[in-house]
Design an enzyme around this catalytic site. Structure first.
Site, mmCIF file in Angstrom:
data_model
loop_
_atom_site.group_PDB
_atom_site.id
_atom_site.type_symbol
_atom_site.label_atom_id
_atom_site.label_comp_id
_atom_site.label_asym_id
_atom_site.label_seq_id
_atom_site.Cartn_x
_atom_site.Cartn_y
_atom_site.Cartn_z
ATOM 1 N N GLU A 153 0.899 8.247 -3.505
ATOM 2 C CA GLU A 153 1.752 7.847 -2.382
ATOM 3 C C GLU A 153 2.999 8.730 -2.298
ATOM 4 O O GLU A 153 3.447 9.073 -1.204
ATOM 5 C CB GLU A 153 2.144 6.367 -2.510
ATOM 6 C CG GLU A 153 0.981 5.404 -2.287
ATOM 7 C CD GLU A 153 0.375 5.515 -0.887
ATOM 8 O OE1 GLU A 153 1.120 5.505 0.103
ATOM 9 O OE2 GLU A 153 -0.866 5.617 -0.785
ATOM 10 N N HIS A 202 0.855 -1.191 0.000
ATOM 11 C CA HIS A 202 0.000 0.000 0.000
ATOM 12 C C HIS A 202 0.891 1.242 0.000
ATOM 13 O O HIS A 202 0.717 2.134 -0.811
ATOM 14 C CB HIS A 202 -0.931 -0.015 1.226
ATOM 15 C CG HIS A 202 -1.829 1.180 1.302
ATOM 16 N ND1 HIS A 202 -2.811 1.304 2.245
ATOM 17 C CD2 HIS A 202 -1.886 2.312 0.570
ATOM 18 C CE1 HIS A 202 -3.444 2.475 2.079
ATOM 19 N NE2 HIS A 202 -2.884 3.097 1.068
ATOM 20 N N HIS A 212 3.198 10.865 0.952
ATOM 21 C CA HIS A 212 4.119 10.258 1.916
ATOM 22 C C HIS A 212 5.587 10.324 1.499
ATOM 23 O O HIS A 212 6.458 10.539 2.323
ATOM 24 C CB HIS A 212 3.740 8.787 2.143
ATOM 25 C CG HIS A 212 2.318 8.598 2.558
ATOM 26 N ND1 HIS A 212 1.834 8.999 3.783
ATOM 27 C CD2 HIS A 212 1.262 8.057 1.898
ATOM 28 C CE1 HIS A 212 0.540 8.707 3.855
ATOM 29 N NE2 HIS A 212 0.175 8.145 2.730
#
Length: 201
Positions: free
Chosen positions: A66, A17, A70
């Site tokens: 992502e 993920h 992040h």
């Protein structure tokens, strides 16, 4: 289950993920995702980190998300300070953890019968020497069992495995952007029977 998705033949194995730093105050919103920087990693990315929800031409939407959310924060660490390092290191950790074969070795595989959550936890802790954070979809109405949805491993800044600890004020520790259908993942209940399906219906 998401509207207009083209989730054809979802993988029958655990995939990535994301790689998430705990602290997100150092993010760089101007550092845009550039897929050419990870072209060497593409075959691994498609296998280990597939986007099963978006049908964008080259399926990079998930990776872009992502990275923006992040990766730009994780990049404050020297070992993760480029797209190539961030995605490459996530792939490396995925292979190192090797959740797929660990669960099989522990005799935990997709089944139509239920597991005890404590048995899954104990097997993982025994194998890795650390406690991961296991997240589930809560039982649907009229059902008694939760469904295992995500297994989160925690690392130090040196990227060594460590125990995952849930902070007392963390009512919903799951990244809020991960929804399966209308259900939200949350930390599994130790006392509910647990379903580990070969695919989520």
């Amino acid at each position: 289950q998401m509207s207009a998705n083209d989730c054809e033949d979802p993988p029958k194995y655990w995939t990535i993920h994301g790689l998430w730093p705990d602290k997100t105050e150092d993010c760089n919103r101007t550092w845009h995702f550039n897929v050419t920087e990870i072209k060497d990693l593409m075959s691994d990315m498609r296998h280990c980190w597939p986007d099963v929800l978006h049908s964008s031409l080259n399926r990079t939407q998930f990776w872009k998300h992502e990275w923006d959310k992040h990766g730009t924060c994780a990049a404050t660490l020297e070992i993760l300070n480029s797209q190539k390092k961030y995605f490459g290191k996530a792939l490396e950790l995925y292979k190192l953890v090797d959740l797929n074969s660990c669960l099989l070795k522990a005799g935990i595989k997709p089944s139509s019968s239920y597991y005890q959550m404590t048995a899954i936890k104990e097997a993982l802790t025994r194998f890795y020497g650390v406690t991961p954070k296991i997240q589930c979809l809560p039982p649907e109405e009229g059902e008694k069992a939760q469904t295992i949805g995500q297994i989160e491993f925690c690392f130090t800044k040196q990227l060594q495995l460590r125990n995952c600890t849930t902070l007392k004020d963390e009512s919903n520790p799951v990244q809020a952007h991960l929804k399966l259908g209308t259900e939200e993942l949350s930390v599994c209940n130790d006392n509910l029977p647990t379903y580990y399906p070969s695919e989520v219906q």
